[in-house]
Write a protein that holds these residues in place. Structure first.
Motif, PDB file in Angstrom:
ATOM      1  N   GLN A  14       0.827  -1.197   0.000  1.00  0.00           N
ATOM      2  CA  GLN A  14       0.000   0.000   0.000  1.00  0.00           C
ATOM      3  C   GLN A  14       0.865   1.253   0.000  1.00  0.00           C
ATOM      4  O   GLN A  14       0.358   2.349  -0.156  1.00  0.00           O
ATOM      5  CB  GLN A  14      -0.936  -0.011   1.206  1.00  0.00           C
ATOM      6  N   ASP A  15       2.150   1.089   0.218  1.00  0.00           N
ATOM      7  CA  ASP A  15       3.108   2.187   0.205  1.00  0.00           C
ATOM      8  C   ASP A  15       4.186   1.851  -0.816  1.00  0.00           C
ATOM      9  O   ASP A  15       4.443   0.680  -1.094  1.00  0.00           O
ATOM     10  CB  ASP A  15       3.770   2.346   1.586  1.00  0.00           C
ATOM     11  N   PRO A  16       4.839   2.875  -1.356  1.00  0.00           N
ATOM     12  CA  PRO A  16       5.934   2.576  -2.281  1.00  0.00           C
ATOM     13  C   PRO A  16       7.093   1.896  -1.558  1.00  0.00           C
ATOM     14  O   PRO A  16       7.354   2.171  -0.396  1.00  0.00           O
ATOM     15  CB  PRO A  16       6.349   3.949  -2.810  1.00  0.00           C
ATOM     16  N   ILE A  17       7.755   1.019  -2.262  1.00  0.00           N
ATOM     17  CA  ILE A  17       8.904   0.313  -1.693  1.00  0.00           C
ATOM     18  C   ILE A  17      10.148   1.155  -1.970  1.00  0.00           C
ATOM     19  O   ILE A  17      10.416   1.507  -3.117  1.00  0.00           O
ATOM     20  CB  ILE A  17       9.050  -1.090  -2.308  1.00  0.00           C
ATOM     21  N   PRO A  18      10.917   1.509  -0.922  1.00  0.00           N
ATOM     22  CA  PRO A  18      12.124   2.316  -1.128  1.00  0.00           C
ATOM     23  C   PRO A  18      13.118   1.620  -2.061  1.00  0.00           C
ATOM     24  O   PRO A  18      13.298   0.402  -1.993  1.00  0.00           O
ATOM     25  CB  PRO A  18      12.713   2.446   0.287  1.00  0.00           C
ATOM     26  N   GLU A  19      13.744   2.394  -2.930  1.00  0.00           N
ATOM     27  CA  GLU A  19      14.696   1.833  -3.892  1.00  0.00           C
ATOM     28  C   GLU A  19      15.818   1.074  -3.198  1.00  0.00           C
ATOM     29  O   GLU A  19      16.288   0.056  -3.707  1.00  0.00           O
ATOM     30  CB  GLU A  19      15.283   2.942  -4.766  1.00  0.00           C
ATOM     31  N   GLU A  20      16.255   1.578  -2.017  1.00  0.00           N
ATOM     32  CA  GLU A  20      17.377   0.927  -1.338  1.00  0.00           C
ATOM     33  C   GLU A  20      17.022  -0.463  -0.818  1.00  0.00           C
ATOM     34  O   GLU A  20      17.887  -1.207  -0.383  1.00  0.00           O
ATOM     35  CB  GLU A  20      17.932   1.810  -0.206  1.00  0.00           C
ATOM     36  N   TRP A  21      15.740  -0.826  -0.842  1.00  0.00           N
ATOM     37  CA  TRP A  21      15.325  -2.159  -0.409  1.00  0.00           C
ATOM     38  C   TRP A  21      15.507  -3.193  -1.522  1.00  0.00           C
ATOM     39  O   TRP A  21      15.383  -4.391  -1.285  1.00  0.00           O
ATOM     40  CB  TRP A  21      13.867  -2.163   0.019  1.00  0.00           C
ATOM     41  N   GLU A  22      15.788  -2.767  -2.740  1.00  0.00           N
ATOM     42  CA  GLU A  22      15.905  -3.676  -3.875  1.00  0.00           C
ATOM     43  C   GLU A  22      16.911  -4.783  -3.560  1.00  0.00           C
ATOM     44  O   GLU A  22      18.031  -4.533  -3.134  1.00  0.00           O
ATOM     45  CB  GLU A  22      16.350  -2.909  -5.126  1.00  0.00           C
ATOM     46  N   GLY A  23      16.477  -6.032  -3.725  1.00  0.00           N
ATOM     47  CA  GLY A  23      17.329  -7.187  -3.498  1.00  0.00           C
ATOM     48  C   GLY A  23      17.433  -7.633  -2.050  1.00  0.00           C
ATOM     49  O   GLY A  23      18.061  -8.646  -1.762  1.00  0.00           O
ATOM     50  N   GLN A  24      16.825  -6.894  -1.127  1.00  0.00           N
ATOM     51  CA  GLN A  24      16.889  -7.226   0.292  1.00  0.00           C
ATOM     52  C   GLN A  24      15.803  -8.234   0.664  1.00  0.00           C
ATOM     53  O   GLN A  24      14.731  -8.238   0.082  1.00  0.00           O
ATOM     54  CB  GLN A  24      16.689  -5.969   1.148  1.00  0.00           C
ATOM     55  N   SER A  25      16.081  -9.041   1.666  1.00  0.00           N
ATOM     56  CA  SER A  25      15.050  -9.903   2.243  1.00  0.00           C
ATOM     57  C   SER A  25      14.244  -9.060   3.217  1.00  0.00           C
ATOM     58  O   SER A  25      14.788  -8.165   3.869  1.00  0.00           O
ATOM     59  CB  SER A  25      15.686 -11.073   2.996  1.00  0.00           C
ATOM     60  N   VAL A  26      12.955  -9.321   3.306  1.00  0.00           N
ATOM     61  CA  VAL A  26      12.105  -8.577   4.231  1.00  0.00           C
ATOM     62  C   VAL A  26      11.362  -9.549   5.130  1.00  0.00           C
ATOM     63  O   VAL A  26      11.166 -10.715   4.798  1.00  0.00           O
ATOM     64  CB  VAL A  26      11.097  -7.658   3.495  1.00  0.00           C
ATOM     65  N   LYS A  27      10.955  -9.053   6.285  1.00  0.00           N
ATOM     66  CA  LYS A  27      10.187  -9.851   7.232  1.00  0.00           C
ATOM     67  C   LYS A  27       8.765  -9.303   7.232  1.00  0.00           C
ATOM     68  O   LYS A  27       8.550  -8.115   7.440  1.00  0.00           O
ATOM     69  CB  LYS A  27      10.802  -9.714   8.629  1.00  0.00           C
ATOM     70  N   ILE A  28       7.794 -10.163   7.009  1.00  0.00           N
ATOM     71  CA  ILE A  28       6.395  -9.765   6.988  1.00  0.00           C
ATOM     72  C   ILE A  28       5.737 -10.313   8.244  1.00  0.00           C
ATOM     73  O   ILE A  28       5.772 -11.516   8.503  1.00  0.00           O
ATOM     74  CB  ILE A  28       5.682 -10.280   5.723  1.00  0.00           C
ATOM     75  N   VAL A  29       5.160  -9.410   9.040  1.00  0.00           N
ATOM     76  CA  VAL A  29       4.531  -9.777  10.305  1.00  0.00           C
ATOM     77  C   VAL A  29       3.106  -9.246  10.288  1.00  0.00           C
ATOM     78  O   VAL A  29       2.887  -8.075   9.978  1.00  0.00           O
ATOM     79  CB  VAL A  29       5.311  -9.160  11.495  1.00  0.00           C
ATOM     80  N   PRO A  30       2.112 -10.075  10.615  1.00  0.00           N
ATOM     81  CA  PRO A  30       0.731  -9.590  10.586  1.00  0.00           C
ATOM     82  C   PRO A  30       0.461  -8.564  11.690  1.00  0.00           C
ATOM     83  O   PRO A  30       1.016  -8.643  12.781  1.00  0.00           O
ATOM     84  CB  PRO A  30      -0.104 -10.846  10.791  1.00  0.00           C
ATOM     85  N   MET A  31      -0.371  -7.592  11.355  1.00  0.00           N
ATOM     86  CA  MET A  31      -0.833  -6.622  12.339  1.00  0.00           C
ATOM     87  C   MET A  31      -2.214  -7.081  12.802  1.00  0.00           C
ATOM     88  O   MET A  31      -3.067  -7.390  11.988  1.00  0.00           O
ATOM     89  CB  MET A  31      -0.923  -5.226  11.720  1.00  0.00           C
ATOM     90  N   THR A  32      -2.407  -7.126  14.094  1.00  0.00           N
ATOM     91  CA  THR A  32      -3.693  -7.522  14.643  1.00  0.00           C
ATOM     92  C   THR A  32      -4.222  -6.396  15.513  1.00  0.00           C
ATOM     93  O   THR A  32      -3.457  -5.532  15.939  1.00  0.00           O
ATOM     94  CB  THR A  32      -3.552  -8.798  15.497  1.00  0.00           C
ATOM     95  N   PRO A  33      -5.529  -6.376  15.799  1.00  0.00           N
ATOM     96  CA  PRO A  33      -6.062  -5.331  16.682  1.00  0.00           C
ATOM     97  C   PRO A  33      -5.390  -5.320  18.054  1.00  0.00           C
ATOM     98  O   PRO A  33      -5.223  -4.271  18.656  1.00  0.00           O
ATOM     99  CB  PRO A  33      -7.542  -5.682  16.798  1.00  0.00           C
TER     100      PRO A  33
END
Length: 84
Positions: A14-33
């Protein structure tokens, strides 16, 4: 941090991905109430470990002046909108 949703098994940002993140691994964590920012507590502990904020002489007053100026400008703009 960027916001994203999982739709049909795919991550849709929903947001643009910063260019410096290109090729990086990311961690996705769910947001809950119950926990909208899963690592918030860790970040707050790290922030507290940095110690108190230190200002140079006059810096605090300068920041207060800038905020007051922005407040006055915002109020004037809102009043102009109301009058038009």
């Amino acid at each position: 941090m960027i916001r994203a949703r999982v739709r049909e098994g795919r991550v849709v940002t929903q947001d643009p991905i910063p260019e410096e993140w290109e090729g990086q691994s990311v961690k996705i964590v769910p947001m809950t109430p119950d926990n909208p920012l899963p690592d918030l507590e860790e970040r707050l502990v790290a922030l507290a470990a940095l110690g108190p904020t230190e200002f140079d002489p006059g810096e605090r007053e300068g920041a207060a002046r800038l905020l007051a100026d922005q407040d006055r400008a915002s109020r004037a703009d809102m009043q102009a909108i109301e009058e038009s």
